[in-house]
Motif scaffolding. Structure first.
Motif, short mmCIF file in Angstrom:
data_model
loop_
_atom_site.label_atom_id
_atom_site.label_comp_id
_atom_site.label_asym_id
_atom_site.label_seq_id
_atom_site.Cartn_x
_atom_site.Cartn_y
_atom_site.Cartn_z
N SER A 52 33.24 28.28 35.06
CA SER A 52 33.82 29.60 34.82
C SER A 52 35.08 29.48 33.96
O SER A 52 35.58 30.49 33.44
CB SER A 52 34.15 30.30 36.14
N VAL A 56 37.23 32.41 31.89
CA VAL A 56 38.61 32.83 32.15
C VAL A 56 39.64 32.04 31.35
O VAL A 56 40.73 32.55 31.07
CB VAL A 56 38.96 32.77 33.66
N LEU A 221 36.10 32.27 45.56
CA LEU A 221 36.34 33.26 44.52
C LEU A 221 36.94 32.53 43.31
O LEU A 221 37.52 31.45 43.45
CB LEU A 221 37.32 34.34 44.98
N HIS A 224 41.49 33.46 39.21
CA HIS A 224 42.00 34.45 38.26
C HIS A 224 41.56 35.87 38.61
O HIS A 224 42.27 36.84 38.31
CB HIS A 224 41.57 34.09 36.83
N ASP A 225 40.41 35.99 39.25
CA ASP A 225 39.95 37.30 39.74
C ASP A 225 40.72 37.67 41.00
O ASP A 225 41.16 38.81 41.17
CB ASP A 225 38.45 37.27 40.05
N GLY A 228 44.22 38.77 40.26
CA GLY A 228 44.33 39.88 39.32
C GLY A 228 44.84 39.51 37.94
O GLY A 228 45.41 40.35 37.25
N THR A 230 42.61 38.43 35.65
CA THR A 230 41.55 39.14 34.96
C THR A 230 41.64 40.61 35.34
O THR A 230 41.90 40.95 36.49
CB THR A 230 40.16 38.58 35.34
N LYS A 231 41.41 41.48 34.39
CA LYS A 231 41.69 42.91 34.59
C LYS A 231 40.43 43.77 34.68
O LYS A 231 40.40 44.76 35.40
CB LYS A 231 42.56 43.40 33.41
N PHE A 233 37.20 43.05 35.61
CA PHE A 233 36.07 42.54 36.40
C PHE A 233 36.19 43.12 37.81
O PHE A 233 37.13 42.82 38.53
CB PHE A 233 36.13 41.00 36.43
N HIS A 234 35.23 43.97 38.19
CA HIS A 234 35.35 44.68 39.47
C HIS A 234 34.06 44.63 40.30
O HIS A 234 33.54 45.68 40.69
CB HIS A 234 35.73 46.15 39.23
N LEU A 238 34.58 41.23 45.23
CA LEU A 238 35.92 40.72 44.89
C LEU A 238 37.02 41.49 45.61
O LEU A 238 37.10 42.71 45.52
CB LEU A 238 36.13 40.81 43.37
N ARG A 240 41.02 41.70 45.46
CA ARG A 240 42.20 41.28 44.69
C ARG A 240 43.40 41.23 45.63
O ARG A 240 43.76 42.23 46.23
CB ARG A 240 42.49 42.26 43.56
#
Length: 271
Positions: A52, A56, A221, A224-225, A228, A230-231, A233-234, A238, A240
């Motif tokens: 990954s 990222v 997880l 970076h997710d 937060g 990464t902005k 990706f929802h 996940l 945050r």
């Protein structure tokens, strides 16, 4: 007595003991020295140097472009930061599929050049020869079933896997195959929660879930997710724990403002 609190160095044997005692395993991704230091100091059990990093760290749309050399670079950085966590490294796309000799060569490079503790491969029975060779060389292997991102073009989507009976039955079969081959744990990605429960109960080795519900023996997880950075990706799975994108953006805006106004540096911030 908690295995997690008392152990000074996490090993595959410790993870097995944690499953036996019903103690959950906490796993996160790491790709660089600074982040790995923080996560290890916090007491995370396993650090995954995931492919990954392709997404990222390098901004690629898929995990496919990252190379073995790049994975070794990331893994080396993480290993230098870690005192306690078990460090597992993804074998990237093209370094093990369909060629068990190449799989072993790739693994040996990762272990010798990075100092990592184990490798992870995506797939079930179709990669059994690669797993056998790696294990015979004395390297621990973590499996990965369900949504396997290196096969994204085969799937055509990142949706939940094994919802249909036939694919679910194959996943259970593959999980048992990986255990029989000698894998020390299996990541189960984006499969129905009830299937995670079945697999986790039927296996002796630990399962690590991502998007598979709370019945797995542990969770992973992408860091970076989780924090937060990464902005956009929802996914449903996940949670945050921070919104670092916003926090860092605000700090940077303030720095720019202070530089432009002449406020930074002040008299106490110079020699």
């Amino acid at each position: 007595m908690s295995v997690h609190r008392d152990v000074k160095k996490v090993t595959t044997h410790i993870l097995q003991a944690m499953k036996s005692r019903g103690e959950k395993i906490a796993m996160l991704t790491a790709y660089d020295y600074s982040m790995a230091r923080i996560l290890d100091a916090a007491g995370v059990d396993v650090l995954l140097v995931g492919d990954s990093a392709s997404n990222v760290m390098a901004g690629h749309e898929t995990t496919l472009p990252i190379t073995l050399d790049q994975m070794i670079y990331h893994a080396s950085s993480v290993v230098r930061a870690v005192d306690r966590a078990l460090v597992v490294v993804d074998l990237p796309f093209g370094t093990y599929q369909g060629n068990s000799k190449l799989a072993l060569e790739s693994t040996i490079r990762i272990m010798k050049e990075s100092g990592a503790h184990a490798v992870k491969l995506e797939g079930g029975g179709e990669i059994d020869e690669s797993i056998k060779r790696i294990l015979k060389a004395g390297v621990p292997v973590m499996g990965h079933l369900g949504l396997t991102p290196q096969s994204i073009y085969k799937f055509g989507t990142y949706t939940v896997r094994a919802k249909e009976e036939e694919e679910a039955a194959q996943l259970i079969k593959d999980a048992k195959t990986l255990q029989k081959l000698g894998c020390f744990a299996i990541v189960l990605e984006k499969i129905p929660a009830h299937l995670t429960k079945i697999v986790s109960e039927e296996l002796i080795i630990p399962t690590i879930g991502i998007g598979g519900g709370g019945h797995a023996d542990g969770q992973v997880l992408v860091t970076h997710d989780m924090v937060g950075i990464t902005k956009d990706f929802h996914p449903r799975f996940l949670r945050r724990y921070l919104e670092l994108f916003d926090v860092m953006k605000e700090a940077t805006e303030q720095y720019i403002k202070d530089v432009k106004s002449g406020d930074f540096p002040n008299e106490n911030e110079q020699y």
